[in-house]
Motif scaffolding. Structure first.
Motif, mmCIF file in Angstrom:
data_model
loop_
_atom_site.group_PDB
_atom_site.id
_atom_site.type_symbol
_atom_site.label_atom_id
_atom_site.label_comp_id
_atom_site.label_asym_id
_atom_site.label_seq_id
_atom_site.Cartn_x
_atom_site.Cartn_y
_atom_site.Cartn_z
ATOM 1 N N LYS A 127 0.822 -1.114 -0.098
ATOM 2 C CA LYS A 127 0.065 -0.043 0.069
ATOM 3 C C LYS A 127 0.777 1.208 0.041
ATOM 4 N N ASP A 152 -3.792 -6.445 -3.378
ATOM 5 C CA ASP A 152 -4.661 -5.873 -2.308
ATOM 6 C C ASP A 152 -6.063 -6.801 -2.429
ATOM 7 N N SER A 153 -6.699 -7.465 -1.632
ATOM 8 C CA SER A 153 -7.795 -8.228 -2.149
ATOM 9 C C SER A 153 -9.048 -7.378 -2.436
ATOM 10 N N GLU A 154 -9.214 -6.074 -1.724
ATOM 11 C CA GLU A 154 -10.288 -5.452 -1.970
ATOM 12 C C GLU A 154 -10.084 -4.824 -3.518
ATOM 13 N N ASN A 219 -5.795 0.465 8.074
ATOM 14 C CA ASN A 219 -5.552 -0.155 7.068
ATOM 15 C C ASN A 219 -6.571 0.042 5.823
HETATM 16 MG MG MG Z 1 -6.680 -5.295 1.754
#
Ligand code: MG
Length: 399
Positions: A127, A152-154, A219
């Protein structure tokens, strides 16, 4: 054959990435590995995957890795280097197609920019690179015609939901958040929670720093900033919803009110493989979502009073300029202090908030990597001073 370089191969994402590579012999291959200080694991990885290029954070760590290798593994290595130079070396090899950036922190910033300049696809699991230098990185990628694919999963979910839809059709992005281990902890009790409490995440297994960021929801705040750069949308069109099951990894709402969501098990191998193979899709070693015993999906808005870090991240994004860099640096210092037992849990937001307000009105330049690193260093010093203050006043609370 897709040839990958992995920056941060001994971390949790790096290890998952190597599992993905091992699941596809003949289709995925490792050219380069870079890690921090985990000599023993790096040696195992080099023996197993036989990369051509190896990097470690320091010269002594690199020498230790090389000293312990078999003759066969050593013979495969054509180059190695320590530090940031090593990261750049691994990321820019001529035979690399995709660079997975899975280092924590900002060490890999130069390497990511160098990989973009060399025309590599970036699979981004880190990130900080976008929080600190989103404008620089995305401009460089656009100019070079390079894809930056989120791991990043999102953001990976959003990338999947957006496929083929023009920006004009998108009303907002909705990032899901598990709410972390303190979703139901009374706000008054948060000052007393310990690092061990904060490290027990209900749905994802992650590193220590990101686990604490998940508990504070910083996060998710950093992910809002990340989404702003990846998808070029303003903060008022990026929302956060608490979804404790972590089955819906994020959603896109279109202008007609339709929502598309991506669902799956909580396993980072899925977004990693997607970033490697996009726009293709392959079979994967990931378990499948199973609703034989029923599957409840719950959504609720985040309680802002419980999660001040989320509000701080939105404020930093709206302020723009150096504010996200300051937010990230102050948070890293505060989280490290919390993990060392030198700062209370609610002190994390207090420190970040104070350092952010100190930064307002200062002319902080972010037009180059060097300038960004100076802002970062200033914010770390300011946070260190503030942690000292909070410490001398007992355990930190939000003023
Ligand atoms: Mg994430």
């Amino acid at each position: 054959m897709i040839r990958v370089a992995i920056l941060g191969s001994t971390g949790s994402i790096g290890v998952s990435a190597l599992d993905v590579v091992s699941a596809h012999p003949g289709r995925l291959a490792v050219v380069g590995l870079a890690a921090g200080g985990n000599v023993a694991l790096m040696q195992q990885q080099v023996e197993r995957l036989r990369p051509a290029v190896v990097a470690m954070a320091t010269g002594p760590a690199l020498a230790q890795v090389r000293d312990g290798l078999s003759a066969a593994a050593t013979a495969q290595i054509r180059e190695s280097a320590p530090g940031r130079e090593g990261l750049v070396l691994v990321a820019t090899q001529p035979d690399v197609d995709v660079v997975l950036c899975a280092c924590s922190g900002t060490e890999a910033l130069e390497a990511v920019l160098a990989a973009i300049a060399a025309g590599k696809r970036i699979a981004l699991a880190n990130k900080e690179v976008l929080v600190m230098a989103g404008s620089l990185v995305m401009r460089a990628a656009a100019a070079r015609g390079v894809d930056v694919l989120p791991v990043d999963s999102e953001h990976n979910a959003i990338h999947q939901c957006l496929a083929g839809h023009p920006p004009a059709h998108v009303r907002r992005l909705v990032l899901t958040a598990s709410g972390g281990p303190f979703r139901k902890t009374p706000a008054a009790a948060l000052a007393e929670v310990t690092a061990a409490d904060a490290l027990s995440h209900p749905t994802w297994k992650m590193g220590r720093k990101i686990s604490i960021d998940s508990a504070t929801m910083m996060n998710k705040g950093l992910e809002v900033i990340e989404a702003r750069w990846l998808f070029d949308l303003p903060p008022d069109r990026i929302d956060v919803v608490i979804h404790p099951q972590s089955v819906v990894h994020s959603m896109v709402e279109f202008v007609d009110g339709s929502l598309l969501a991506q669902l799956g098990v909580t396993d980072m191998k899925l977004p990693i493989q997607y970033a490697f193979t996009y726009p293709d899709r392959w079979d994967s070693p990931v378990p499948r979502l199973d609703w034989q015993d029923g599957l409840d999906l719950r959504f609720e808005p985040p309680e802002r009073s419980r999660f001040p870090c989320l509000t701080l991240a939105y404020a930093a994004l709206r302020a723009g300029g150096a504010a996200p860099v300051v937010l990230n640096a102050a948070n890293e210092v505060a989280v490290a202090s919390f993990l060392e037992g030198r700062l209370g849990f609610t002190g994390i937001a207090a420190v970040v908030s104070e350092v952010l307000s100190t930064a307002v009105g200062r002319a902080l330049d972010t037009s180059s990597v060097a300038a960004i690193r100076e802002v970062d260093a200033w914010a770390r010093r300011a946070a260190g001073v503030r942690v000292g203050t909070v410490e001398s006043a007992g355990r930190g609370t939000i003023a």
